[in-house]
Every structure is written in C-alpha cells, then in structure tokens.
Design a protein around this motif. Structure first.
Motif, PDB file in Angstrom:
ATOM      1  N   ALA A 105      27.904  17.358  34.417  1.00  0.00           N
ATOM      2  CA  ALA A 105      28.054  18.134  33.176  1.00  0.00           C
ATOM      3  C   ALA A 105      28.319  19.606  33.487  1.00  0.00           C
ATOM      4  O   ALA A 105      29.182  20.247  32.868  1.00  0.00           O
ATOM      5  CB  ALA A 105      26.802  17.987  32.319  1.00  0.00           C
ATOM      6  N   ARG A 106      27.593  20.143  34.492  1.00  0.00           N
ATOM      7  CA  ARG A 106      27.791  21.559  34.834  1.00  0.00           C
ATOM      8  C   ARG A 106      29.178  21.765  35.444  1.00  0.00           C
ATOM      9  O   ARG A 106      29.823  22.784  35.214  1.00  0.00           O
ATOM     10  CB  ARG A 106      26.684  22.007  35.801  1.00  0.00           C
ATOM     11  CG  ARG A 106      26.627  23.509  35.994  1.00  0.00           C
ATOM     12  CD  ARG A 106      25.420  23.952  36.810  1.00  0.00           C
ATOM     13  NE  ARG A 106      24.235  24.056  35.982  1.00  0.00           N
ATOM     14  CZ  ARG A 106      23.081  23.445  36.248  1.00  0.00           C
ATOM     15  NH1 ARG A 106      22.954  22.693  37.309  1.00  0.00           N
ATOM     16  NH2 ARG A 106      22.055  23.602  35.446  1.00  0.00           N
TER      17      ARG A 106
ATOM     18  N   GLN B   4      31.609  21.841  32.630  1.00  0.00           N
ATOM     19  CA  GLN B   4      31.447  23.096  31.884  1.00  0.00           C
ATOM     20  C   GLN B   4      32.126  24.258  32.614  1.00  0.00           C
ATOM     21  O   GLN B   4      32.802  25.079  32.002  1.00  0.00           O
ATOM     22  CB  GLN B   4      29.949  23.368  31.713  1.00  0.00           C
ATOM     23  CG  GLN B   4      29.622  24.610  30.898  1.00  0.00           C
ATOM     24  CD  GLN B   4      28.115  24.885  30.903  1.00  0.00           C
ATOM     25  OE1 GLN B   4      27.327  24.168  31.526  1.00  0.00           O
ATOM     26  NE2 GLN B   4      27.713  25.924  30.208  1.00  0.00           N
ATOM     27  N   GLN B   5      31.965  24.315  33.949  1.00  0.00           N
ATOM     28  CA  GLN B   5      32.558  25.430  34.714  1.00  0.00           C
ATOM     29  C   GLN B   5      34.063  25.297  34.845  1.00  0.00           C
ATOM     30  O   GLN B   5      34.760  26.301  34.988  1.00  0.00           O
ATOM     31  CB  GLN B   5      31.930  25.511  36.120  1.00  0.00           C
ATOM     32  CG  GLN B   5      30.589  26.215  36.152  1.00  0.00           C
ATOM     33  CD  GLN B   5      30.174  26.624  37.562  1.00  0.00           C
ATOM     34  OE1 GLN B   5      31.000  26.817  38.447  1.00  0.00           O
ATOM     35  NE2 GLN B   5      28.873  26.760  37.772  1.00  0.00           N
TER      36      GLN B   5
ATOM     37  N   GLY C 276      36.347  21.154  31.533  1.00  0.00           N
ATOM     38  CA  GLY C 276      36.327  19.739  31.171  1.00  0.00           C
ATOM     39  C   GLY C 276      36.766  18.793  32.272  1.00  0.00           C
ATOM     40  O   GLY C 276      36.739  17.569  32.095  1.00  0.00           O
TER      41      GLY C 276
END
Length: 393
Positions: free
Chosen positions: A332-333, A336-337, A340
């Motif tokens: 997920a991180r 996010q960075q 997508g």
C-alpha cells in the motif's frame, strides 16, 4: 516571520555537526578534529542554511530531529545553546510527541550540557559506546573508557533524559565471541529502551583501510562474525527487545522514528557540512569541508550536488531501505508513493527469485526478510540495485 504550514513538507530534519575530539580508526564520516576549528562560524553558517532552506521549502509540523556527526556534544555550552535556538527559530512547529535525538560520545556530556540540551528540546540521546573492554576501545581509536559510559548515562538520567540508546560494534580487531557476549551483557544491565549493534565495515580513507591493505588488521573471520550476529540477536530477544531493523533493537514503542523516515524512503531536510537531504523527489549533498561550507552558506544553499531521483531509482531505493526493517515493505505504501503502481508488478522477477531462495517471505502488508534473509541481507538488497534501470535501458 509568518511561515506557511504545508502538509507535504518534510517532517524530519537531519543536522550534521562535523567536529570530533579525535578521528576514530574506522570512521569515514564527514568529521574533523575540533582543535582550531571555526565552530561558531560554522554554527552561524548552519543558521543561514536553515534560513535559505525554509524559504525554499517552508516546513510543516516536525515529527523528528536527529543531530549527528562528528560528535555534536563537543559543542561548548554557549555554542550548544545558540545551535538549539537556531533550530527552534527556523523550524518552530514541533509535534507534541517530537523525537529529538542527539548523538553523544561518553565523556563529552557533563550534567550542565545535558541540561542545556534538554531545555533546547532534545529528548533522546544516543551514546557511541562500541564496546565494554577498554583495550578494544583503545584499539579502534576511541578516547572514552567504560567509566565514562556509566557516568554519562547517570548524568543524562539525572537531568531527566530517559530515552537513551547506545551503539555497540562487533567484528572488531581482536574481538572474540566471549568479548562481544560480555559487552552485550553489560549493555543489557543498563536496561535502556534502545540499542544499535553494528558490524565493523572497513571503509576507504580510514586508518583501518590502510592497515587492512597491509594485512595488519586482525579481524574475526566470516564464520566468527556470523556467530557474533546470531549471539547478539539471541541475547536481545531473550531480554525482551524487538529487532525492528537489521542492526537495531528496542523495547516496544522505542524504535527510532527518525531512522524509519529513511527506511520508508520518506522526505527529510538535510542540514550542515556533508549532510544529505531528500525533498520532493530530489536528493542533495552539501559541501563537505568546514570553511568551504561556511563560505558557500554566506551566499545561498551550500550544495555540492543535487539531482532529481527518477522513478526507477526511487522504487529500487524503496525496496533496499524498506527491507532493512523487520516489518518489511508495504504494498500500500509503495502504491501511495508511486502513483498507484503495484509492487508485485514492478518487481515480479526479483520477488519470485527471493521467495524461491527463502530469502523473503510474504506478510499481510507485503514482504519482509526471512530468518535466512536476515543473515544475507546484502544479497537481498543486491537484487534491486540497478534492476529497473537495466530492464528499461
């Protein structure tokens, strides 16, 4: 001066104080022997760099500050006060639970200096102890002794500084498994919230590198060094410490939040001679020499080099530093960075290979080092070095 509070500005600050009482035999950090150095001129230049920095990237709320070196605690009382006031003036908005760490050498922290540090906002001190045998300390160029360690920790606790950490080293010249065991036992008797325990790396431009080249450095062999790492992991675990990163152990809730900023590949301000910073997808390194840094800071940001990190390199960095943490990397991180993009798509080949070799294991959030991977971390990290750059060349 009214400062714009932004939500996406770095929330972490690293500051470099490059002065030491002497140069340790293994040290390749940007540090200089204190005698005859223009310390106050340096602190004024640092103040100017802070001013230019916040004008270019206005700070938001600061969660962590880490002052490293060199040995920041060689600053005299008035110098320490000036430096801490500079920080507070340029970065005035601190989180209520800020973690403000300062590195210290045993023997450079009298009670008055520690009280000044605490009054200036420092609430975590990391002492460079390295070993609990005076003969080993002399052999690596340290000038403190074990009595200094106990006195420094007592001084810190007496002024109300209780979030304390010490560094130990293993794989030192002439160090045996029993000697490391003794050092770890003495360290654990102190009942501190945090310990960093590193293996010696022989770096270029150090006295140890010169000795190594001449075959004059009696290092433990690889098998003994592996035994040392296994021993210290067992001892720390038995004492109730969580190994949250390859070289770091903490009581629950006391992991270094500042270092997690690096390991999660997040932005941070980097201030001072030779300091590295990472802001808005750009990395920079500052001019290293004290006088050249002072002169450059008179006219603007004292940069030696600055470059935009392309997405491939940033994604490789995310994996290499993130896998140092025992929690591993988060899908997920990553998404996010990187707008997508999915970790499994980007590193499908590397992850499949490492899972097959039992060096990685899946977690609910992503992937982490396996027990075997923990012992061969460099092999894991090597899978990601330049991997995307090569694929896309």
């Amino acid at each position: 001066m009214n400062q714009l509070i932004t939500t996406d500005a770095p929330r972490a600050i690293y500051v470099h104080i490059p002065f030491c009482t002497n140069k340790c035999f293994y040290c390749d950090f940007n540090s200089y022997v204190l005698k005859d150095q223009p310390v106050m001129d340096y602190l004024r230049a640092l103040d100017r760099e802070m001013e230019y920095t916040v004008a270019q990237t206005p700070p938001g709320v600061i969660d962590t500050i880490f002052v490293g070196g060199g040995t920041p605690t060689v600053l005299k009382h008035d110098e320490m006060e000036y430096f801490l006031q500079s920080l507070r003036r340029h970065f005035p908005n601190w989180a209520g639970d800020i973690e403000f760490t300062m590195e210290a050498n045993p023997g450079t922290t009298d009670a008055d200096k520690l009280a000044i540090m605490k009054a200036g906002g420092v609430n975590r001190v990391s002492f460079g102890v390295q070993a609990f045998q005076n003969e080993l300390l002399t052999g690596i160029g340290r000038i403190h002794n074990t009595d200094d360690v106990y006195r420094s920790l007592e001084n810190a606790r007496n002024v109300g500084l209780t979030n304390l950490s010490i560094d130990l080293m293993f794989g030192l010249p002439n160090q045996t498994l029993d000697m490391l065991s003794y050092s770890v036992d003495r360290a654990l008797e102190l009942d501190l919230p945090h310990y960093s325990i590193y293996s010696l790396k022989v770096e270029e431009n150090t006295l140890f590198h010169t000795m190594f080249q001449k075959n004059q450095l009696p290092l433990p062999d690889e098998e003994v060094e592996l035994g040392m790492y296994l021993l210290l992991m067992d001892k720390m675990k038995a004492a109730g410490y969580e190994q949250y990163e390859i070289s770091n152990f903490a009581k629950p809730g006391f992991g270094s939040r500042h270092n997690m900023t690096y390991w999660r590949n997040e932005d941070y301000y980097g201030l001072g001679a030779g300091a590295h910073g990472y802001v808005d997808g750009k990395r920079h390194i500052n001019i290293k020499g004290v006088n050249p840094y002072n002169e450059a800071a008179a006219n603007g940001l004292p940069r030696l080099d600055a470059s935009e990190i392309d997405r491939d390199e940033a994604m490789e960095d995310f994996m290499m530093v993130g896998l140092r943490m025992l929690e591993g990397v988060s899908k997920a991180r990553f998404a996010q960075q990187f707008g997508g993009q999915q970790l499994d798509d980007v590193f499908h080949k590397q992850i499949a290979r490492l899972l097959r070799d039992d060096l990685l294991e899946p977690t609910e959030a992503g992937y982490r080092l396996s027990e075997k991977g923990l012992l061969f971390g460099n092999d894991v990290f090597g899978e990601f070095v330049g991997s995307l750059v090569q694929e896309h060349a």
